[in-house]
Write an enzyme that holds these catalytic residues in place. Structure first.
Site, mmCIF file in Angstrom:
data_model
loop_
_atom_site.group_PDB
_atom_site.id
_atom_site.type_symbol
_atom_site.label_atom_id
_atom_site.label_comp_id
_atom_site.label_asym_id
_atom_site.label_seq_id
_atom_site.Cartn_x
_atom_site.Cartn_y
_atom_site.Cartn_z
ATOM 1 N N LYS A 53 -35.302 9.194 22.540
ATOM 2 C CA LYS A 53 -35.974 9.522 23.805
ATOM 3 C C LYS A 53 -37.068 8.500 24.106
ATOM 4 C CE LYS A 53 -34.819 14.337 23.197
ATOM 5 N NZ LYS A 53 -35.101 15.582 22.505
ATOM 6 N N GLN A 97 -39.367 19.504 20.685
ATOM 7 C CA GLN A 97 -38.089 19.279 20.002
ATOM 8 C C GLN A 97 -37.709 20.503 19.168
ATOM 9 O OE1 GLN A 97 -36.149 16.554 20.537
ATOM 10 N NE2 GLN A 97 -34.581 17.438 19.227
ATOM 11 N N ASP A 120 -36.842 20.028 29.987
ATOM 12 C CA ASP A 120 -35.677 20.479 29.222
ATOM 13 C C ASP A 120 -34.942 21.605 29.961
ATOM 14 O OD1 ASP A 120 -34.774 19.451 26.804
ATOM 15 O OD2 ASP A 120 -36.440 20.306 25.652
HETATM 16 N N1 GUN Z 1 -32.622 19.975 19.993
HETATM 17 C C1 GUN Z 1 -31.307 19.748 20.191
HETATM 18 N N2 GUN Z 1 -31.082 19.540 21.498
HETATM 19 C C2 GUN Z 1 -32.256 19.641 22.131
HETATM 20 C C3 GUN Z 1 -32.652 19.523 23.490
HETATM 21 O O1 GUN Z 1 -31.871 19.286 24.407
HETATM 22 N N3 GUN Z 1 -33.984 19.690 23.720
HETATM 23 C C4 GUN Z 1 -34.866 19.966 22.739
HETATM 24 N N4 GUN Z 1 -36.134 20.129 23.085
HETATM 25 N N5 GUN Z 1 -34.531 20.082 21.490
HETATM 26 C C5 GUN Z 1 -33.235 19.917 21.178
#
Ligand code: GUN
Length: 282
Positions: A53, A97, A120
């Site tokens: 990211k 996350q 998200d």
């Molecule tokens: N963990 C696995 N996929 C995701 C996601 O799309 N967003 C977040 N915040 N954590 C994750």
């Protein structure tokens, strides 16, 4: 005929290029889009995702700030940080996350993210808006899946879509977004009867169960679009999806793993962060 690969790399690059241009415009107006990421603990997969990211943010000209908290952090410490970030006008997007350490309730944390910064699309407000088709932040993975399906030029309307998996992050929202595109959607899961037969009816098959090679070619209709959301390691430790390799012999289109949905998920996050920053001006 082997399936046509839906190239996540190419599609993600296109999305990021567009985001980058619009980020430039915002910067000329004095707004620097910023994504704040909270990473609690040292889950190796999460660390890899967060690094990805950060790389995307750099490519798009988005400022990224990563808050790394120790595994032992309390729920209150995470909530306190969220409150600070919520009030910070220079932060436009907030992402926590997942998964979080087991002593922290993920739902409590998600609900502390202001919907306007929830890039998200996990907060109840955004989930509710998505459900009724109002403008909102869409969750990145299912939104990326839709973009990948649409990139084939195949019209989703009227198609039979089967979603394997019912998680809040992928399966359920993917089913809602496909319904909004007028597909006829079936959600299948561990208790589903005649799973193989149901999958074989699918013109569009979204695989999001997290089991390497679970979907075999006898579960796939000839010419179907197979979107593979799985990120698994096989017995040799190699990254692979939920679809077995042989699926490419019957599918019409297939998203590769790696190089498929994962890259699009990241690109959609950049898009959401841009939109969050653009909305500040409104
Ligand atoms: N963990 C696995 N996929 C995701 C996601 O799309 N967003 C977040 N915040 N954590 C994750």
């Amino acid at each position: 005929m082997a399936a046509v690969k839906i190239e996540g790399k190419v599609l993600a690059q296109q999305v990021k290029e567009q985001v980058k241009q619009q980020v430039e415009q915002l910067k000329q107006q004095g707004i620097e889009p910023c994504l704040a990421v909270i990473l609690v603990g040292d889950n190796p997969a999460s660390s890899v995702y967060v690094a990805g990211k950060e790389k995307d943010c750099n490519e798009c000209g988005i400022r990224s700030v990563i808050h790394r908290l120790p595994e032992k952090s309390t729920q209150q410490q995470v909530l306190d940080l969220l409150q600070t970030l919520s009030k910070d006008n220079t932060v436009h997007g907030i992402l926590v996350q997942l998964p979080l350490p087991s002593h922290i309730d993920p739902q409590k944390i998600i609900e502390a993210i202001p919907p306007s910064k929830d890039v998200d699309g996990f907060t109840p407000v955004n989930v509710g808006k998505m459900m009724i088709g109002q403008p909102c932040f869409l969750p990145c993975t299912p939104a990326g899946c839709i973009e990948m399906i649409e990139s084939t030029g195949v019209d989703i309307a009227g198609k039979n879509a089967v979603v394997l998996g019912r998680s809040n992050i992928v399966g359920k929202p993917a089913a809602i977004l496909l319904t909004a595109k007028d597909a006829t959607v079936t959600i299948c899961h561990s208790k589903t009867k005649d799973l193989q037969e149901k999958c074989r009816q699918a013109d569009i098959l979204v695989c999001a169960i997290g089991k390497a090679g679970f979907v075999t070619k006898d579960m796939v209709k000839e010419g179907a679009i197979v979107v593979d959301v799985g990120i698994n390691r096989n017995a040799e430790g190699k990254l692979c999806g939920d679809a077995a390799k042989e699926v490419e012999e019957v599918a019409g289109y297939l998203t590769p793993v790696p190089g498929g949905v994962g890259l699009m998920t990241r690109a959609m996050l950049m898009k959401n962060t841009l939109v969050a920053a653009q909305q500040v001006k409104l």
